[in-house]
Every structure is written in structure tokens, then in C-alpha cells.
Scaffold this motif. Structure first.
Motif, PDB file in Angstrom:
ATOM      1  N   VAL A   1      -2.143  13.281  25.133  1.00  0.00           N
ATOM      2  CA  VAL A   1      -2.234  12.245  24.099  1.00  0.00           C
ATOM      3  C   VAL A   1      -2.025  10.867  24.721  1.00  0.00           C
ATOM      4  O   VAL A   1      -2.771   9.919  24.454  1.00  0.00           O
ATOM      5  CB  VAL A   1      -1.204  12.503  22.966  1.00  0.00           C
ATOM      6  N   ALA A   2      -1.008  10.758  25.581  1.00  0.00           N
ATOM      7  CA  ALA A   2      -0.711   9.482  26.234  1.00  0.00           C
ATOM      8  C   ALA A   2      -1.850   9.051  27.151  1.00  0.00           C
ATOM      9  O   ALA A   2      -2.269   7.888  27.131  1.00  0.00           O
ATOM     10  CB  ALA A   2       0.594   9.587  27.008  1.00  0.00           C
ATOM     11  N   ASP A   3      -2.372   9.963  27.952  1.00  0.00           N
ATOM     12  CA  ASP A   3      -3.489   9.641  28.847  1.00  0.00           C
ATOM     13  C   ASP A   3      -4.713   9.176  28.064  1.00  0.00           C
ATOM     14  O   ASP A   3      -5.378   8.208  28.434  1.00  0.00           O
ATOM     15  CB  ASP A   3      -3.870  10.851  29.711  1.00  0.00           C
ATOM     16  N   HIS A   4      -5.007   9.876  26.978  1.00  0.00           N
ATOM     17  CA  HIS A   4      -6.151   9.523  26.133  1.00  0.00           C
ATOM     18  C   HIS A   4      -5.970   8.128  25.539  1.00  0.00           C
ATOM     19  O   HIS A   4      -6.907   7.327  25.500  1.00  0.00           O
ATOM     20  CB  HIS A   4      -6.310  10.576  25.035  1.00  0.00           C
ATOM     21  N   LEU A   5      -4.762   7.820  25.093  1.00  0.00           N
ATOM     22  CA  LEU A   5      -4.480   6.509  24.516  1.00  0.00           C
ATOM     23  C   LEU A   5      -4.616   5.407  25.559  1.00  0.00           C
ATOM     24  O   LEU A   5      -5.201   4.354  25.289  1.00  0.00           O
ATOM     25  CB  LEU A   5      -3.083   6.479  23.894  1.00  0.00           C
ATOM     26  N   LEU A   6      -4.100   5.625  26.754  1.00  0.00           N
ATOM     27  CA  LEU A   6      -4.218   4.624  27.821  1.00  0.00           C
ATOM     28  C   LEU A   6      -5.677   4.331  28.133  1.00  0.00           C
ATOM     29  O   LEU A   6      -6.069   3.178  28.310  1.00  0.00           O
ATOM     30  CB  LEU A   6      -3.479   5.095  29.079  1.00  0.00           C
ATOM     31  N   LYS A   7      -6.498   5.379  28.180  1.00  0.00           N
ATOM     32  CA  LYS A   7      -7.935   5.204  28.441  1.00  0.00           C
ATOM     33  C   LYS A   7      -8.598   4.445  27.285  1.00  0.00           C
ATOM     34  O   LYS A   7      -9.408   3.554  27.505  1.00  0.00           O
ATOM     35  CB  LYS A   7      -8.606   6.555  28.661  1.00  0.00           C
ATOM     36  N   ALA A   8      -8.228   4.777  26.057  1.00  0.00           N
ATOM     37  CA  ALA A   8      -8.810   4.111  24.885  1.00  0.00           C
ATOM     38  C   ALA A   8      -8.468   2.623  24.877  1.00  0.00           C
ATOM     39  O   ALA A   8      -9.326   1.786  24.571  1.00  0.00           O
ATOM     40  CB  ALA A   8      -8.321   4.773  23.592  1.00  0.00           C
ATOM     41  N   LEU A   9      -7.227   2.281  25.208  1.00  0.00           N
ATOM     42  CA  LEU A   9      -6.824   0.867  25.254  1.00  0.00           C
ATOM     43  C   LEU A   9      -7.614   0.116  26.324  1.00  0.00           C
ATOM     44  O   LEU A   9      -8.103  -0.985  26.091  1.00  0.00           O
ATOM     45  CB  LEU A   9      -5.324   0.748  25.517  1.00  0.00           C
ATOM     46  N   LYS A  10      -7.760   0.745  27.476  1.00  0.00           N
ATOM     47  CA  LYS A  10      -8.506   0.114  28.574  1.00  0.00           C
ATOM     48  C   LYS A  10      -9.980  -0.044  28.207  1.00  0.00           C
ATOM     49  O   LYS A  10     -10.569  -1.106  28.398  1.00  0.00           O
ATOM     50  CB  LYS A  10      -8.355   0.936  29.851  1.00  0.00           C
ATOM     51  N   ASP A  11     -10.574   1.012  27.650  1.00  0.00           N
ATOM     52  CA  ASP A  11     -11.995   0.982  27.267  1.00  0.00           C
ATOM     53  C   ASP A  11     -12.273  -0.051  26.172  1.00  0.00           C
ATOM     54  O   ASP A  11     -13.373  -0.589  26.095  1.00  0.00           O
ATOM     55  CB  ASP A  11     -12.467   2.363  26.806  1.00  0.00           C
ATOM     56  N   ALA A  12     -11.276  -0.309  25.327  1.00  0.00           N
ATOM     57  CA  ALA A  12     -11.438  -1.291  24.244  1.00  0.00           C
ATOM     58  C   ALA A  12     -11.211  -2.719  24.741  1.00  0.00           C
ATOM     59  O   ALA A  12     -11.258  -3.659  23.957  1.00  0.00           O
ATOM     60  CB  ALA A  12     -10.477  -0.967  23.103  1.00  0.00           C
ATOM     61  N   GLY A  13     -10.939  -2.859  26.024  1.00  0.00           N
ATOM     62  CA  GLY A  13     -10.721  -4.185  26.592  1.00  0.00           C
ATOM     63  C   GLY A  13      -9.360  -4.764  26.269  1.00  0.00           C
ATOM     64  O   GLY A  13      -9.160  -5.969  26.299  1.00  0.00           O
ATOM     65  N   LEU A  14      -8.406  -3.900  25.985  1.00  0.00           N
ATOM     66  CA  LEU A  14      -7.072  -4.344  25.609  1.00  0.00           C
ATOM     67  C   LEU A  14      -6.101  -4.336  26.781  1.00  0.00           C
ATOM     68  O   LEU A  14      -4.902  -4.473  26.599  1.00  0.00           O
ATOM     69  CB  LEU A  14      -6.549  -3.483  24.453  1.00  0.00           C
TER      70      LEU A  14
ATOM     71  N   ASP B   1       3.655   0.601  26.101  1.00  0.00           N
ATOM     72  CA  ASP B   1       3.857  -0.762  25.606  1.00  0.00           C
ATOM     73  C   ASP B   1       2.612  -1.581  25.910  1.00  0.00           C
ATOM     74  O   ASP B   1       2.345  -1.924  27.050  1.00  0.00           O
ATOM     75  CB  ASP B   1       5.079  -1.373  26.283  1.00  0.00           C
ATOM     76  N   SER B   2       1.846  -1.880  24.860  1.00  0.00           N
ATOM     77  CA  SER B   2       0.628  -2.669  25.042  1.00  0.00           C
ATOM     78  C   SER B   2       0.875  -4.140  24.720  1.00  0.00           C
ATOM     79  O   SER B   2      -0.067  -4.910  24.584  1.00  0.00           O
ATOM     80  CB  SER B   2      -0.502  -2.116  24.168  1.00  0.00           C
TER      81      SER B   2
END
Length: 125
Positions: free
Chosen positions: A61-74, A91-92
């Protein structure tokens, strides 16, 4: 001033919280709770708490979230606890995400603390 992960402004925070919640749902995280902490803390605008079924699920779940944040340009979020995967903190900047194993989440009970009603400013001690 932009947050460490590069998000700033209300539109960016809305986009970020939507990205976080969508990622957690997509990863089959359980008992997802989003808490608005604006005005309660300078740590960020939202705190999100979710559970994974096992160490492996919490890590995924954490890995998926980190990738999603990066892919969204965040940007790149700061991460703690990924190695043990009992409690992963992501922490974003404006959004803080906690992903727990159920028994660890129950022990710390962060939602109870952050969802408690605010005390009046003139409370006597």
C-alpha cells in the motif's frame, strides 16, 4: 512557500488528497479515515489513516501510494517505517499518511486523538 513534496495552494492540496485516497482505495487499504487538521496543527492540512492486512500488504500500500504521488507530479514524500511495515508514515508535506497493521493501529489509536473536539481557548486549568 511550497511544501517539501512540492504541493501548495488549495487546488494542489485537493488534488493531492484525491490522489492519496484513490491510491489507498486502489491498493485495497482498509478502514481509510481522512482527518482535516487545518487549524489544529501546523504539521499539514490532512492526516489520513489506513490499515493493511499484513506486513506485506502495508508495504505494498505504501509503495503504491509513493508511486502515485510521484506520478501525479506531487514530488517525493518522506517515508518512515517501510522496512518493518508495522506502521508506515508518509509525509507529503500537506498530507500525512499513516498505514498500519490493524493491531498496531488499534494500539496507537491516532484517530481518537485527532478527532477529539477542540477545547475552548479560555479553558481554565
Amino acid at each position: 512557500m511550497p511544501s517539501p513534496a512540492g504541493i501548495s495552494g488549495n487546488d494542489a492540496v485537493s488534488r493531492a488528497i484525491n490522489t492519496v485516497l484513490a491510491s489507498l482505495e486502489d491498493s485495497k487499504a482498509e478502514n481509510i479515515v481522512s482527518i482535516d487538521i487545518q487549524g489544529k496543527s501546523s504539521l499539514g492540512d490532512y492526516m489520513v489513516v489506513a490499515s493493511g492486512r499484513s506486513h506485506r500488504h502495508v508495504s505494498a500500500v505504501a509503495d503504491h501510494l509513493l508511486k502515485a504521488l510521484k506520478d501525479a507530479g506531487l514530488g517525493m514524500a518522506r517515508v518512515e517505517g517501510l522496512a518493518s511495515a508495522d506502521w508506515v508514515l508518509i509525509d507529503s508535506g500537506d498530507i500525512i499518511v499513516h498505514v498500519f497493521r490493524p493491531e498496531v493501529r488499534e494500539f496507537y489509536n491516532l484517530e481518537k486523538m485527532w478527532l477529539a473536539p477542540d477545547l475552548e481557548e479560555e479553558t481554565l486549568h
